[in-house]
Design an enzyme around this catalytic site. Structure first.
Site, PDB file in Angstrom:
ATOM      1  N   ASP A 129     -18.264   2.896  39.398  1.00 31.85           N
ATOM      2  CA  ASP A 129     -17.390   2.450  40.494  1.00 31.85           C
ATOM      3  C   ASP A 129     -17.183   3.603  41.476  1.00 31.85           C
ATOM      4  O   ASP A 129     -17.261   4.775  41.085  1.00 31.85           O
ATOM      5  CB  ASP A 129     -15.983   2.104  39.970  1.00 31.85           C
ATOM      6  CG  ASP A 129     -15.939   0.791  39.207  1.00 31.85           C
ATOM      7  OD1 ASP A 129     -16.985   0.218  38.908  1.00 31.85           O
ATOM      8  OD2 ASP A 129     -14.805   0.366  38.913  1.00 31.85           O
ATOM      9  N   ARG A 179     -24.352  -0.816  44.704  1.00 27.71           N
ATOM     10  CA  ARG A 179     -23.426  -1.948  44.799  1.00 27.71           C
ATOM     11  C   ARG A 179     -22.586  -1.698  46.046  1.00 27.71           C
ATOM     12  O   ARG A 179     -21.698  -0.853  46.049  1.00 27.71           O
ATOM     13  CB  ARG A 179     -22.540  -2.012  43.554  1.00 27.71           C
ATOM     14  CG  ARG A 179     -21.674  -3.271  43.516  1.00 27.71           C
ATOM     15  CD  ARG A 179     -20.932  -3.366  42.185  1.00 27.71           C
ATOM     16  NE  ARG A 179     -19.739  -2.561  42.165  1.00 27.71           N
ATOM     17  CZ  ARG A 179     -19.227  -1.991  41.075  1.00 27.71           C
ATOM     18  NH1 ARG A 179     -19.824  -2.082  39.911  1.00 27.71           N
ATOM     19  NH2 ARG A 179     -18.116  -1.290  41.149  1.00 27.71           N
ATOM     20  N   LYS A 182     -16.841  -3.251  50.574  1.00 26.47           N
ATOM     21  CA  LYS A 182     -16.171  -2.811  51.802  1.00 26.47           C
ATOM     22  C   LYS A 182     -15.325  -1.560  51.539  1.00 26.47           C
ATOM     23  O   LYS A 182     -15.247  -0.671  52.369  1.00 26.47           O
ATOM     24  CB  LYS A 182     -15.291  -3.938  52.339  1.00 26.47           C
ATOM     25  CG  LYS A 182     -16.090  -5.082  52.939  1.00 26.47           C
ATOM     26  CD  LYS A 182     -15.205  -6.059  53.685  1.00 26.47           C
ATOM     27  CE  LYS A 182     -15.994  -7.273  54.143  1.00 26.47           C
ATOM     28  NZ  LYS A 182     -15.166  -8.264  54.839  1.00 26.47           N
ATOM     29  N   GLY A 183     -14.668  -1.478  50.384  1.00 27.04           N
ATOM     30  CA  GLY A 183     -13.805  -0.333  50.073  1.00 27.04           C
ATOM     31  C   GLY A 183     -12.364  -0.794  49.916  1.00 27.04           C
ATOM     32  O   GLY A 183     -11.867  -1.574  50.731  1.00 27.04           O
ATOM     33  N   THR A 226     -19.122  -8.674  47.665  1.00 25.19           N
ATOM     34  CA  THR A 226     -18.194  -9.180  48.678  1.00 25.19           C
ATOM     35  C   THR A 226     -17.939 -10.667  48.469  1.00 25.19           C
ATOM     36  O   THR A 226     -18.787 -11.373  47.905  1.00 25.19           O
ATOM     37  CB  THR A 226     -18.742  -8.949  50.107  1.00 25.19           C
ATOM     38  OG1 THR A 226     -17.771  -9.396  51.059  1.00 25.19           O
ATOM     39  CG2 THR A 226     -20.059  -9.662  50.373  1.00 25.19           C
ATOM     40  N   ARG A 289      -5.820  -5.574  44.699  1.00 21.83           N
ATOM     41  CA  ARG A 289      -6.164  -6.986  44.952  1.00 21.83           C
ATOM     42  C   ARG A 289      -5.135  -7.606  45.905  1.00 21.83           C
ATOM     43  O   ARG A 289      -5.477  -8.398  46.769  1.00 21.83           O
ATOM     44  CB  ARG A 289      -6.204  -7.817  43.647  1.00 21.83           C
ATOM     45  CG  ARG A 289      -7.170  -7.345  42.584  1.00 21.83           C
ATOM     46  CD  ARG A 289      -8.630  -7.451  42.960  1.00 21.83           C
ATOM     47  NE  ARG A 289      -9.193  -6.480  43.855  1.00 21.83           N
ATOM     48  CZ  ARG A 289      -9.626  -5.256  43.542  1.00 21.83           C
ATOM     49  NH1 ARG A 289      -9.545  -4.835  42.299  1.00 21.83           N
ATOM     50  NH2 ARG A 289     -10.140  -4.454  44.455  1.00 21.83           N
TER      51      ARG A 289
HETATM   52  P1  FDA Z   1     -12.558  -9.380  52.780  1.00 21.20           P
HETATM   53  O1  FDA Z   1     -11.437  -8.519  52.308  1.00 21.20           O
HETATM   54  O2  FDA Z   1     -12.818  -9.474  54.223  1.00 21.20           O
HETATM   55  O3  FDA Z   1     -12.350 -10.814  52.173  1.00 21.20           O
HETATM   56  C1  FDA Z   1     -13.174 -11.928  52.501  1.00 21.20           C
HETATM   57  C2  FDA Z   1     -12.516 -13.174  51.900  1.00 21.20           C
HETATM   58  O4  FDA Z   1     -12.566 -13.070  50.465  1.00 21.20           O
HETATM   59  C3  FDA Z   1     -11.027 -13.301  52.233  1.00 21.20           C
HETATM   60  O5  FDA Z   1     -10.860 -14.002  53.445  1.00 21.20           O
HETATM   61  C4  FDA Z   1     -10.522 -14.089  51.045  1.00 21.20           C
HETATM   62  O6  FDA Z   1     -10.827 -15.445  51.192  1.00 21.20           O
HETATM   63  C5  FDA Z   1     -11.359 -13.540  49.896  1.00 21.20           C
HETATM   64  N1  FDA Z   1     -10.684 -12.413  49.233  1.00 21.20           N
HETATM   65  C6  FDA Z   1     -10.988 -11.097  49.323  1.00 21.20           C
HETATM   66  N2  FDA Z   1     -10.166 -10.364  48.541  1.00 21.20           N
HETATM   67  C7  FDA Z   1      -9.320 -11.246  47.982  1.00 21.20           C
HETATM   68  C8  FDA Z   1      -8.242 -11.107  47.059  1.00 21.20           C
HETATM   69  N3  FDA Z   1      -7.883  -9.917  46.578  1.00 21.20           N
HETATM   70  N4  FDA Z   1      -7.576 -12.225  46.696  1.00 21.20           N
HETATM   71  C9  FDA Z   1      -7.948 -13.454  47.145  1.00 21.20           C
HETATM   72  N5  FDA Z   1      -8.969 -13.651  48.005  1.00 21.20           N
HETATM   73  C10 FDA Z   1      -9.643 -12.569  48.401  1.00 21.20           C
HETATM   74  N6  FDA Z   1     -13.985  -1.341  45.937  1.00 21.20           N
HETATM   75  C11 FDA Z   1     -14.074  -0.002  45.802  1.00 21.20           C
HETATM   76  O7  FDA Z   1     -13.467   0.726  46.578  1.00 21.20           O
HETATM   77  N7  FDA Z   1     -14.845   0.543  44.804  1.00 21.20           N
HETATM   78  C12 FDA Z   1     -15.569  -0.242  43.940  1.00 21.20           C
HETATM   79  O8  FDA Z   1     -16.257   0.284  43.062  1.00 21.20           O
HETATM   80  C13 FDA Z   1     -15.493  -1.646  44.093  1.00 21.20           C
HETATM   81  N8  FDA Z   1     -16.199  -2.482  43.282  1.00 21.20           N
HETATM   82  C14 FDA Z   1     -16.260  -3.833  43.588  1.00 21.20           C
HETATM   83  C15 FDA Z   1     -17.136  -4.665  42.882  1.00 21.20           C
HETATM   84  C16 FDA Z   1     -17.249  -5.995  43.247  1.00 21.20           C
HETATM   85  C17 FDA Z   1     -18.204  -6.883  42.499  1.00 21.20           C
HETATM   86  C18 FDA Z   1     -16.467  -6.525  44.311  1.00 21.20           C
HETATM   87  C19 FDA Z   1     -16.579  -7.949  44.723  1.00 21.20           C
HETATM   88  C20 FDA Z   1     -15.578  -5.709  44.976  1.00 21.20           C
HETATM   89  C21 FDA Z   1     -15.441  -4.372  44.616  1.00 21.20           C
HETATM   90  N9  FDA Z   1     -14.570  -3.538  45.297  1.00 21.20           N
HETATM   91  C22 FDA Z   1     -14.666  -2.180  45.112  1.00 21.20           C
HETATM   92  C23 FDA Z   1     -13.550  -4.113  46.201  1.00 21.20           C
HETATM   93  C24 FDA Z   1     -14.028  -4.158  47.646  1.00 21.20           C
HETATM   94  O9  FDA Z   1     -14.069  -2.859  48.179  1.00 21.20           O
HETATM   95  C25 FDA Z   1     -13.082  -5.017  48.521  1.00 21.20           C
HETATM   96  O10 FDA Z   1     -11.811  -4.431  48.531  1.00 21.20           O
HETATM   97  C26 FDA Z   1     -12.958  -6.457  48.083  1.00 21.20           C
HETATM   98  O11 FDA Z   1     -14.187  -6.957  47.657  1.00 21.20           O
HETATM   99  C27 FDA Z   1     -12.426  -7.345  49.231  1.00 21.20           C
HETATM  100  O12 FDA Z   1     -13.312  -7.322  50.297  1.00 21.20           O
HETATM  101  P2  FDA Z   1     -14.333  -8.510  50.658  1.00 21.20           P
HETATM  102  O13 FDA Z   1     -15.674  -7.924  50.764  1.00 21.20           O
HETATM  103  O14 FDA Z   1     -14.204  -9.625  49.721  1.00 21.20           O
HETATM  104  O15 FDA Z   1     -13.934  -8.923  52.141  1.00 21.20           O
END
Ligand code: FDA
Length: 307
Positions: A129, A179, A182-183, A226, A289
């Site tokens: 991670d 992997r 976004k962060g 994502t 989250r």
């Molecule tokens: P975005 O935040 O724009 O969300 C897009 C849509 O997804 C939202 O409109 C909503 O519908 C849904 N959504 C997103 N988050 C949600 C939530 N918490 N509750 C409900 N709905 C939600 N980060 C990091 O810094 N280090 C890491 O190692 C990892 N590892 C990792 C693994 C995997 C498999 C995933 C999916 C994510 C991570 N992350 C992570 C977290 C990542 O950085 C990011 O914070 C989240 O994935 C949320 O961003 P999205 O890409 O989903 O987009």
């Protein structure tokens, strides 16, 4: 709101309050099938029935006690054994600070190396991670050393960091599995893109870079982590347009988020992994989250009032 929640994730007082409250525990269960390895494995079997593979991670970070680090390592070995015995398509993901990185970098790297060696009995990847920016450089350096011994290891890279384009180039140079996410941490604008459109644009740019012929020829692999359906569609379109097979990359989402999209992608012939986090040390992870979608706070409040 995002900043407040991320600052709150570091508060020991809030952690003690939250972990005692039933309504918070109930809200957490939306993102976590349970606190035990059995809960995580049972959920993995359920997801497998829908064609979804998993990544398992035992929650914990910034562990500074040697005996606790040893317990974490024992737990991961047991996880790897159970994955093998139960024949699950499950990969493993760890945080270096969970293996004592704050205590001693060499110690954490030794543990990570031993675990990744142990995990070679599984067919999948072993992931590192990415944590807050104080650890970025050291995590990439640790990964570089780990990868020299264990080519099946992969690393998370955060699109919001300005340095990530250069990091991705270097990682492609030695055929790394990346992997891309976004962060999830609180970072200053001096090192991270502050606006969502900029982060999204950077995510897509980096994903496309990892999917270039040249990167793939070097062995680079993209796991797009994502739930953003717009980005996912753009990546699908890009893959189809370039003629790259749909199973030549992977999408990954968190347990409890975007289930319909996970199933849709799997049915469309894409590889999909669901990252299941479990354990008792869920507080900072759960706050991240909430910070990702402050509307989730309303969900906690509804649980608080029983509605
Ligand atoms: P975005 O935040 O724009 O969300 C897009 C849509 O997804 C939202 O409109 C909503 O519908 C849904 N959504 C997103 N988050 C949600 C939530 N918490 N509750 C409900 N709905 C939600 N980060 C990091 O810094 N280090 C890491 O190692 C990892 N590892 C990792 C693994 C995997 C498999 C995933 C999916 C994510 C991570 N992350 C992570 C977290 C990542 O950085 C990011 O914070 C989240 O994935 C949320 O961003 P999205 O890409 O989903 O987009």
């Amino acid at each position: 709101m995002r900043g407040l929640l991320l600052a709150g994730s570091q508060s020991e007082w809030l952690r003690r309050q939250a972990t005692r409250r039933g309504f918070v525990r109930k809200a957490v269960s939306r993102f976590m099938p349970g606190e035990s390895l059995d809960d995580a494995l049972q959920a993995s079997h359920g997801l497998a029935r829908d064609g979804l593979s998993v990544i398992l991670t035992h929650l914990g970070e910034n562990v500074r006690d040697r005996s606790e680090v040893e317990a974490v390592v024992r737990h991961y070995r047991e996880m790897i054994d159970r994955i093998q015995v139960e024949g699950l398509d499950a990969e493993v993901s760890i945080k270096l600070t969970q293996l004592g990185f704050d205590l001693s970098r060499e110690l954490a790297l030794d543990h990570a190396s031993a675990l990744v060696s142990y995990a070679t009995r599984l067919p999948g990847r072993f992931w590192i991670d990415m944590e807050g920016s104080a650890y970025t450089e050291a995590t990439i350096e640790a990964y570089r050393r780990l990868r020299a011994e264990h080519p099946r290891s992969g690393i998370a890279i955060q699109a919001y960091l300005k340095r990530s384009a250069a990091d991705v180039e270097a990682l492609i140079g030695y055929g790394a599995a990346i992997r891309l996410v976004k962060g999830a941490y609180q970072e200053p604008a001096s090192i991270a893109f502050p606006s969502r459109p900029e982060v999204d644009a950077r995510f897509l740019e980096l994903a496309k870079r990892i999917l270039t012929k040249e990167a793939r020829a070097r062995g680079a692999w993209l796991t797009a982590g994502t739930h953003d359906t717009r980005l996912i569609s753009e990546i699908e379109r890009h893959v189809d347009a370039t003629g790259w097979p749909r199973d030549g990359l992977e999408f990954a989402m968190l347990y409890g988020i975007g289930r319909a999209e996970q199933v849709r992608l799997a049915r469309a012939g894409c590889r999909v992994r669901v990252l299941i986090s479990y354990g008792t040390h869920w507080f900072p992870w759960y706050m991240r989250r909430l910070a990702e979608r402050p509307a989730n706070v309303a969900f906690v409040l509804r649980n608080m009032f029983g509605g």
